[in-house]
Design an enzyme around this catalytic site. Structure first.
Site, short mmCIF file in Angstrom:
data_model
loop_
_atom_site.label_atom_id
_atom_site.label_comp_id
_atom_site.label_asym_id
_atom_site.label_seq_id
_atom_site.Cartn_x
_atom_site.Cartn_y
_atom_site.Cartn_z
N TYR A 60 -2.18 -1.22 10.43
CA TYR A 60 -2.13 -1.35 8.96
C TYR A 60 -0.79 -0.84 8.42
O TYR A 60 -0.14 -1.49 7.59
CB TYR A 60 -3.29 -0.55 8.36
CG TYR A 60 -3.53 -0.74 6.88
CD1 TYR A 60 -4.30 -1.80 6.40
CD2 TYR A 60 -3.01 0.15 5.95
CE1 TYR A 60 -4.54 -1.97 5.04
CE2 TYR A 60 -3.24 -0.01 4.59
CZ TYR A 60 -4.01 -1.06 4.14
OH TYR A 60 -4.24 -1.22 2.79
N SER A 77 0.87 -1.19 0.00
CA SER A 77 0.00 0.00 0.00
C SER A 77 0.90 1.23 0.00
O SER A 77 2.10 1.13 0.35
CB SER A 77 -0.85 -0.01 1.28
OG SER A 77 -1.48 1.25 1.48
#
Ligand code: NAD
Length: 256
Positions: A151, A138
């Site tokens: 995350y 990401s």
């Protein structure tokens, strides 16, 4: 280009994973699907592209189920040539409020599962002297945002794992890379948009514009088809010397 190869894509019952599975299938790869929810429709979508598809419902937080999935793939197709570690979840909260159970789940699903699939897939790839590991990290594998400690930690970890395994396989025909998407309009992001609209008392359309405006200079979502195209490139001979990269496709997010 990928006729006769087998690609296993974790978390491919929806979103980015399903799109990558379909892009690889369009190049002729047989597909092992994984993920929660309805598997019949994604399986039919992949088969409609003229390849074989199998589904295994392993929970990526469970090492023994991951092992079972890898054995299943080998029993159906001989080996996994292309491994796409894509399954992922999100939880948004300040670190002092972060539920410890959510932290553990995010690290297990977004990071540790990639360790398990990779360690189980690499031996057969080495033996064939060809393989591709593509980790869906990401923009949050490269930079941080507040309220996303688990995350961000997991995705930075995925980028580190990518580099380490790329070095271990550097003299072989196996390459290991990460893709770092910015905002992509999938179920995972729609939830964040809906939560923001509810929290701030604004429309969903406004929440969507604000979300993009905050981080993504292009003010456009990265699409799942674009990510599929990048995965196909990474499987091509042109990418033979692309190794250990964290390739952003983020509308300029990490250029800032
Ligand atoms: P999504 O929610 O549409 O898809 C997630 C997939 O993972 C689903 O198939 C789901 O069933 C599966 N999954 C979830 N928990 C699982 C578990 N325990 N075991 C097996 N499968 C499980 O989300 P998405 O946006 O397509 O996300 C895919 C990946 O892309 C994730 O790793 C995510 O972090 C990453 N990513 C997404 C964006 C974005 O903007 N959407 C941006 C950057 C990175």
């Amino acid at each position: 280009m990928l006729k006769g190869k087998t690609a296993l894509v974790t978390g491919s019952t929806s979103g980015i994973g399903l799109a990558i599975a379909k892009s690889l299938a369009q190049q002729g790869a047989n597909i092992v699907l994984n993920g929660f929810g309805d598997a019949a429709a994604p399986k039919a979508e992949v088969e409609a592209l003229g390849v074989r598809a199998e589904y295994h419902g392993a929970d990526m937080s469970k090492p023994e189920q991951i092992e079972d999935m890898m054995n299943f793939a080998a029993s159906k197709f001989g080996r996994v040539d292309i491994l796409v570690n894509n399954a992922g979840i999100q939880h948004v909260a300040k670190v002092e409020d972060f539920p410890t159970e959510r932290w553990d789940a995010i690290i297990a699903i977004n990071l540790t599962s990639a360790f398990h699939t990779t360690r189980l897939a690499i031996p057969a790839m080495r033996e064939a002297n060809w393989g591709r590991v593509i980790n869906i990290a990401s923009a949050h594998g490269l930079v941080a945002s507040a309220q996303k400690s688990a995350y961000v930690a997991a995705k930075h970890g995925v980028v580190g794992l990518t580099k380490a395994v790329a070095l271990e396989t550097a003299t072989t025909g196996v390459t290991v890379n990460a893709i770092c998407p910015g905002w992509v309009l999938t179920a995972l992001v729609q939830k964040q948009i809906d939560d923001r609209a509810a929290r701030e008392g604004i429309t969903v359309a406004q929440a969507q514009n604000d979300l993009l405006g905050e981080k993504q200079p292009s003010l456009q979502f990265t699409t799942v088809e674009q990510l599929g195209g990048l995965a196909v490139f990474l499987c091509s001979p042109a990418a033979d010397q692309v190794r250990g990269q964290a390739w952003a496709m983020d509308g300029g997010w990490t250029a800032q």
